[in-house]
Design a protein around this motif. Structure first.
Motif, PDB file in Angstrom:
ATOM      1  N   LEU B 384       0.828  -1.199   0.000  1.00 25.09           N
ATOM      2  CA  LEU B 384       0.000   0.000   0.000  1.00 25.09           C
ATOM      3  C   LEU B 384       0.861   1.247   0.000  1.00 25.09           C
ATOM      4  CD1 LEU B 384      -2.904   1.051   0.252  1.00 25.09           C
ATOM      5  CD2 LEU B 384      -2.616   0.989   2.698  1.00 25.09           C
ATOM      6  N   GLU B 385       1.810   1.281   0.916  1.00 25.12           N
ATOM      7  CA  GLU B 385       2.605   2.497   1.039  1.00 25.12           C
ATOM      8  C   GLU B 385       3.520   2.699  -0.155  1.00 25.12           C
ATOM      9  OE1 GLU B 385       4.385   2.944   4.881  1.00 25.12           O
ATOM     10  OE2 GLU B 385       2.395   3.369   5.702  1.00 25.12           O
ATOM     11  N   SER B 386       4.094   1.613  -0.651  1.00 25.49           N
ATOM     12  CA  SER B 386       5.025   1.812  -1.764  1.00 25.49           C
ATOM     13  C   SER B 386       4.274   2.141  -3.051  1.00 25.49           C
ATOM     14  CB  SER B 386       5.916   0.589  -1.957  1.00 25.49           C
ATOM     15  OG  SER B 386       5.139  -0.533  -2.238  1.00 25.49           O
ATOM     16  N   ARG B 387       3.077   1.547  -3.215  1.00 23.29           N
ATOM     17  CA  ARG B 387       2.321   1.864  -4.412  1.00 23.29           C
ATOM     18  C   ARG B 387       1.863   3.299  -4.385  1.00 23.29           C
ATOM     19  NH1 ARG B 387       0.673  -1.743  -8.417  1.00 23.29           N
ATOM     20  NH2 ARG B 387       1.366  -3.667  -7.452  1.00 23.29           N
ATOM     21  N   ARG B 388       1.535   3.761  -3.223  1.00 25.43           N
ATOM     22  CA  ARG B 388       1.110   5.149  -3.086  1.00 25.43           C
ATOM     23  C   ARG B 388       2.199   6.103  -3.547  1.00 25.43           C
ATOM     24  NH1 ARG B 388       0.939   7.986   2.131  1.00 25.43           N
ATOM     25  NH2 ARG B 388       0.441  10.021   1.322  1.00 25.43           N
ATOM     26  N   LEU B 389       3.412   5.821  -3.082  1.00 28.34           N
ATOM     27  CA  LEU B 389       4.528   6.667  -3.510  1.00 28.34           C
ATOM     28  C   LEU B 389       4.758   6.541  -5.010  1.00 28.34           C
ATOM     29  CD1 LEU B 389       7.422   6.623  -0.950  1.00 28.34           C
ATOM     30  CD2 LEU B 389       5.913   8.445  -1.609  1.00 28.34           C
ATOM     31  N   ARG B 390       4.603   5.329  -5.508  1.00 28.28           N
ATOM     32  CA  ARG B 390       4.828   5.111  -6.931  1.00 28.28           C
ATOM     33  C   ARG B 390       3.835   5.903  -7.767  1.00 28.28           C
ATOM     34  NH1 ARG B 390       7.636   4.316 -10.787  1.00 28.28           N
ATOM     35  NH2 ARG B 390       6.973   2.999 -12.499  1.00 28.28           N
ATOM     36  N   VAL B 391       2.569   5.912  -7.326  1.00 26.83           N
ATOM     37  CA  VAL B 391       1.563   6.673  -8.064  1.00 26.83           C
ATOM     38  C   VAL B 391       1.921   8.152  -8.063  1.00 26.83           C
ATOM     39  CG1 VAL B 391      -0.829   7.465  -7.974  1.00 26.83           C
ATOM     40  CG2 VAL B 391      -0.331   5.052  -7.830  1.00 26.83           C
ATOM     41  N   GLU B 392       2.381   8.648  -6.909  1.00 23.69           N
ATOM     42  CA  GLU B 392       2.760  10.065  -6.872  1.00 23.69           C
ATOM     43  C   GLU B 392       3.924  10.349  -7.800  1.00 23.69           C
ATOM     44  OE1 GLU B 392       3.413  11.586  -2.963  1.00 23.69           O
ATOM     45  OE2 GLU B 392       1.709  10.462  -2.198  1.00 23.69           O
ATOM     46  N   GLN B 393       4.872   9.413  -7.800  1.00 21.44           N
ATOM     47  CA  GLN B 393       6.032   9.610  -8.669  1.00 21.44           C
ATOM     48  C   GLN B 393       5.607   9.653 -10.126  1.00 21.44           C
ATOM     49  OE1 GLN B 393       8.674   6.318  -8.732  1.00 21.44           O
ATOM     50  NE2 GLN B 393      10.322   7.452  -9.699  1.00 21.44           N
ATOM     51  N   LEU B 394       4.704   8.734 -10.492  1.00 20.66           N
ATOM     52  CA  LEU B 394       4.241   8.696 -11.880  1.00 20.66           C
ATOM     53  C   LEU B 394       3.507   9.967 -12.242  1.00 20.66           C
ATOM     54  CD1 LEU B 394       3.021   5.056 -12.358  1.00 20.66           C
ATOM     55  CD2 LEU B 394       4.798   6.220 -13.625  1.00 20.66           C
ATOM     56  N   GLN B 395       2.711  10.452 -11.310  1.00 22.41           N
ATOM     57  CA  GLN B 395       1.955  11.667 -11.592  1.00 22.41           C
ATOM     58  C   GLN B 395       2.894  12.836 -11.861  1.00 22.41           C
ATOM     59  OE1 GLN B 395      -0.946  12.439  -8.537  1.00 22.41           O
ATOM     60  NE2 GLN B 395      -2.482  12.431 -10.128  1.00 22.41           N
ATOM     61  N   GLN B 396       3.915  12.913 -11.012  1.00 23.45           N
ATOM     62  CA  GLN B 396       4.887  13.982 -11.206  1.00 23.45           C
ATOM     63  C   GLN B 396       5.593  13.815 -12.540  1.00 23.45           C
ATOM     64  OE1 GLN B 396       8.577  14.092  -8.887  1.00 23.45           O
ATOM     65  NE2 GLN B 396       7.720  15.915  -7.961  1.00 23.45           N
ATOM     66  N   ALA B 397       5.939  12.565 -12.880  1.00 24.12           N
ATOM     67  CA  ALA B 397       6.646  12.314 -14.136  1.00 24.12           C
ATOM     68  C   ALA B 397       5.779  12.704 -15.322  1.00 24.12           C
ATOM     69  CB  ALA B 397       7.042  10.845 -14.230  1.00 24.12           C
ATOM     70  N   VAL B 398       4.475  12.390 -15.238  1.00 26.04           N
ATOM     71  CA  VAL B 398       3.597  12.730 -16.358  1.00 26.04           C
ATOM     72  C   VAL B 398       3.535  14.238 -16.541  1.00 26.04           C
ATOM     73  CG1 VAL B 398       1.181  12.769 -17.052  1.00 26.04           C
ATOM     74  CG2 VAL B 398       2.208  10.652 -16.327  1.00 26.04           C
ATOM     75  N   ARG B 399       3.390  14.952 -15.409  1.00 25.41           N
ATOM     76  CA  ARG B 399       3.287  16.410 -15.525  1.00 25.41           C
ATOM     77  C   ARG B 399       4.576  17.013 -16.070  1.00 25.41           C
ATOM     78  NH1 ARG B 399      -0.195  17.454 -10.647  1.00 25.41           N
ATOM     79  NH2 ARG B 399      -2.098  16.410 -11.337  1.00 25.41           N
TER      80      ARG B 399
END
Lengths: 452, 450
Positions: B384-399
């Protein structure tokens, strides 16, 4: 009856003040000051003003360069308070009117009280402060999102730079960007590993707390007990502090409605007075020049920018659609792809497409975990068979009144898939585009890296 | 804001978060260590003193922390569960059903509440056996006064399951009813009441308790009053402002805070759609140039290739239609925001500073308190915690990818006047935009021979 009511109101206001001081807002006035402010007494003005200012400073910050100027300046403070109140949607004449006051005494204490209660009633101010404290004091909680959204549409490679040596600047900027981007990737990697480790320890603590069999086979030295007790004591203090805050919060919520009833009476008295003051009473013409913000039309520009972008997108889409339809009309039958597909294939494609588009919509909303969360270990043996838990309604799986981590996980997996798709698509797009352009350049051959 | 600055800020923020995490980990380690020593010390004392209690007694400090933790979690749980007040009223009529459901809603918290309130003889403090006892519904086994607690908890549990659990919303009303319920729990356990099955008719020893009883059954009306109070106050306040400006007939319906948040959201979605559209165009161009060559070769070839081609065409057609539809929606939304903003702009006319919320840019309409998530295994929590960070990282990467492609792509194209950018820059651009900085292309240049 009146006496009882007024005593109750005083209690309610005191509980509000207690809550605010528990949330570490400084210099809260007494309940008596509130009462005096209701009758617009002059001596309550300073108290109310400092309360309003501090609360607003906790919750908001200026977004422009004005924040760099001296904070002690009265005019700047007034400008900040007015901007923040307007941001909350409070449109009193002294906030948004054409002739704003130049110093605080012109705004009565009653107006300040009304502004304060407006801020309290809109925008979840207390909840925000409470959430801050929860994350600070509860060591096991997982914090809120760290990614601050980049302001879309405003980013430029070089914020400023003369036209002449743009090429040179670009070179440097691109190299610096590469370097920073590499740093960012590395930073994320170490962040992820730090998070892994933390989860491990968090789980250990939680399972230690919930389990009752705590016999350790090995015996550690007993002389450690004096030193290591401090960590536990500190944790205890923190939890006690948090508990105090929560109790104050619950106490306030219990009696909140009385406060609003009382505020109604304040509004009534303010209306009664206002009818005596005519709007034309303001002295015309020359007043002290009040500070204006040079960046005030930021939002206007944002609105215009959005308009332009949307219009451009719409025209491009329309143009493409027309192009495509003329193409299908003029071409031979071989291009009539759509009519050759069976119904089931069409349904499949439509489902796929709507999945993609839905995903686009999804990524901009906030997830279950965006505010952070508090982990809680489930009972390994549920007390009743699972089918009792679900009432057959769709929605979030709830067991024992709590959200299940599996729901949050599913949502996160979905989002991850959508974001990956977006990213990969964009990169593929760039690859093709750049390869195509490289082929038009003379004297250069681009060999793309091997896909691993 | 320049792109470089944005990336630097992102790096800084990651560093800050990492240091917070390492600090947290260090704290956790210390706590664990002190827990272990306490337990070993106490277990030594136990065996030394030879007390006749056979059940496990957790060490006192750990128990205290546990109590407080549970109380805190309970409070937050109450805060974040779905609205209770509506069902509460109807639930008071079904006490028997509610009693069964109480077992379902068992948590350690009730027991801890009791401990917090009064000192209990050690034999009843044992957690695990009580777990099972209560789970088995074997009320006779436990202390007689456990029952009232369960009965009180009933309506809460019942309503939780009845209602569709929504995401936590800040609802002042449920707090009043559940808080009074909590207090009643505490008071009845204090009174050591023998169990009564009927909820409304429980004899309450103290008058305040009965007052709170009344409060629960009419909890719904009171909480509605409360909600009305806040809303009516805000409305009447808004009304007073109008009176002093008779010539402005329309008052904006939303605050600038909500408008700016929505504007940002809409801009982001517009960017997403634009990039999706460009990618789609690119894919079509590819397939066009591909199919023309293909078509001539593959005519009369196997059907499957042709089908996939048609599918792709249809897919891109559908995508474009969908994108157009979403754009139209966005335009309507943007129009609303523009109108609202103009109403504000008339009054302010750019004299005030732009303001933003401190801390997290959350949706002001929803609650900002963190929810309680219950997990079952360590692996689940870690994922849960690592996926959460991963999603944030991806979001930042997309932007970042969107921003970079918007501003940097033009440098790639050969401009006649300014001359071609150097090979190093080209390589760097390719790697940033197309490979996320992971891989680099090779450039073979034609150098002039001497």
């Amino acid at each position: 009856m009146q006496r009882e009511k007024s005593v109750k109101v005083k209690e309610v206001i005191t509980s509000l003040c207690k809550l605010l001081s528990a949330l570490s807002v400084e210099s809260i006035p007494t309940a008596e000051a509130f009462r005096r402010a209701k009758f617009n007494r002059k001596d309550a003005t300073v108290d109310m003003w400092s309360l309003l200012r501090r609360i607003l400073q906790r919750a908001f910050a200026l977004d422009c360069a004005c924040q760099d100027s001296k904070d002690q300046d009265n005019n700047m403070q007034l400008l900040f308070v007015r901007s923040a109140l307007c941001h909350c949607g409070y449109g009193a004449p002294w906030v948004v009117g054409p002739r704003p006051p130049s110093h605080i005494e012109e705004v009565g204490s009653r107006d300040l009280l009304l502004a304060f209660s407006w801020v309290l009633s809109t925008g979840n101010l207390l909840d925000v402060l409470l959430a801050e404290n929860v994350h600070q004091l509860d060591s096991l909680s997982s914090g809120p999102t760290i990614v601050r959204g980049l302001i879309p549409g405003q980013l430029d490679v070089s914020a400023c730079g003369p036209r002449a040596d743009t090429t040179v600047k670009t070179d440097q900027v691109v190299q610096a960007l590469q370097w920073q981007y590499g740093k960012l990737r590395l930073q994320w990697k170490s962040l992820l590993s730090a998070q892994e480790e933390r989860s491990k320890f968090t789980h250990r603590i939680i399972s230690n707390i919930s389990s009752s069999a705590v016999c350790q086979p090995h015996v550690t030295g007993s002389n450690h007990s004096n030193m290591t007790s401090t960590a536990l004591d500190k944790e205890l203090e923190r939890i006690q502090a948090l508990n105090g805050i929560l109790e104050a919060y619950l106490d306030w919520k219990l009696h909140e409605h009385l406060f609003w009833c009382w505020m109604d009476s304040v509004i009534d008295s303010s209306l009664a007075d206002a009818s005596e003051v005519k709007p034309g009473d303001w002295p015309p013409g020359e007043r002290a020049v009040t500070v204006r913000c040079p960046y005030g039309d930021e939002t206007r520009r944002a609105v215009r920018r959005l308009d332009k972008m949307l219009l451009r997108l719409q025209t491009e889409l329309r143009g493409r659609r027309i192009e495509q339809s003329t193409l299908t009309l003029t071409s031979q039958g071989g291009r009539q792809g759509a009519s050759r597909l069976s119904e089931s294939q069409r349904m499949e494609v439509e489902k796929k497409v709507s999945g993609y588009l839905e995903g686009l919509r999804l990524t901009n909303t906030s997830a279950i975990t965006s505010r952070g969360f508090l982990p809680c270990l489930q009972d390994p043996q549920p007390t009743k068979p699972p089918h009792r838990f679900h009432t057959g309604e769709p929605g979030l799986a709830v067991t024992g009144g709590m959200l299940q981590a599996s729901t949050a996980l599913d949502e996160l997996r979905e989002r991850e898939a959508v974001l990956q798709w977006q990213l990969e698509r964009s990169r593929q797009n760039m690859r093709v585009e750049m390869q195509r352009q490289a082929s038009t350049m003379e004297g250069m051959v681009l060999i793309p890296p091997i896909k691993r | 804001m320049s792109l470089l600055y944005a990336v630097e800020e992102a790096v800084k923020m990651c560093k800050v978060e990492e240091s917070r995490l390492t600090e947290n980990t260090r704290q956790c380690k210390e706590i664990l260590r002190s827990m272990k020593t306490r337990v070993t010390v106490t277990s030594e004392l136990e065996s030394a003193a030879a007390i006749d209690t056979r059940e496990d007694i957790p060490p006192e400090e750990k128990q205290e922390i546990d109590l407080l933790e549970q109380v805190l979690k309970k409070a937050l749980k109450i805060r974040s569960t779905s609205e209770v007040h509506k069902d509460l009223h109807s639930d008071s009529k079904h006490p028997n059903e509610s009693k069964n459901k109480t077992l379902v809603n068992y948590t350690v918290k009730e027991e801890d509440k009791r401990k917090l309130v009064k000192s209990v003889p050690p034999s009843e403090m044992c957690k695990k056996p009580n777990h099972h006892r209560r789970a088995g519904g074997n009320a006779g086994h436990g202390a007689p006064w456990t029952r009232p607690v369960l009965v009180r908890k009933g309506p809460n549990a019942h309503s939780v399951f009845k209602r569709r659990p929504s995401l936590p919303k800040s609802a002042p009303m449920k707090i009043s009813s559940t808080e009074s319920q909590q207090k009643m729990c505490v008071k009845t356990t204090n009174a050591k009441e023998s169990s009564e099955d009927n909820f409304p008719s429980v004899p309450c020893q103290e008058v305040p308790a009965s007052g709170k009883d009344w409060k629960i059954t009419t909890g719904s009306t009171q909480s509605e009053e409360q909600w009305f109070d806040t809303v009516s106050f805000a409305a009447s306040l808004a009304g007073t402002e109008n009176k002093t400006e008779p010539f402005l007939s329309e008052w904006p319906s939303r605050s600038p805070a909500a408008i700016t948040t929505d504007l940002d959201l809409l801009t982001q979605r517009c960017l997403d759609l634009t990039h999706c559209f460009h990618a789609e165009l690119q894919a079509q161009k590819d397939s066009d140039s591909g199919t023309r060559a293909w078509g001539r070769k593959m005519e009369g070839c196997g059907k499957t290739e042709v089908w996939t081609l048609h599918e792709r065409e249809y897919e891109s057609l559908q995508m474009l239609k969908g994108l157009e539809r979403m754009t139209a929606e966005l335009i309507t939304c943007a129009d609303h925001q523009k109108k609202d903003w103009e109403r504000w702009d008339v009054r302010i006319s750019g004299a005030l500073c732009p303001v933003r919320r401190r801390g997290e840019r959350g949706d002001p309409a929803h609650s900002c308190l963190p929810p309680i998530l219950s997990y079952s295994t360590e692996a689940e929590l870690r994922e849960l915690e690592s996926r959460r960070l991963r999603v944030e990282q991806l979001q930042q990467a997309v932007r970042l990818q969107q921003a970079m492609s918007d501003s940097l792509a033009s440098y790639w194209s050969s401009r006649p006047g300014a001359g071609r950018p150097s090979a190093v820059v080209l390589r760097g651009l390719y790697s940033l935009l197309a490979e996320g900085g992971v891989q680099f292309p090779s450039l073979v240049l034609d150098s002039e021979s001497d």
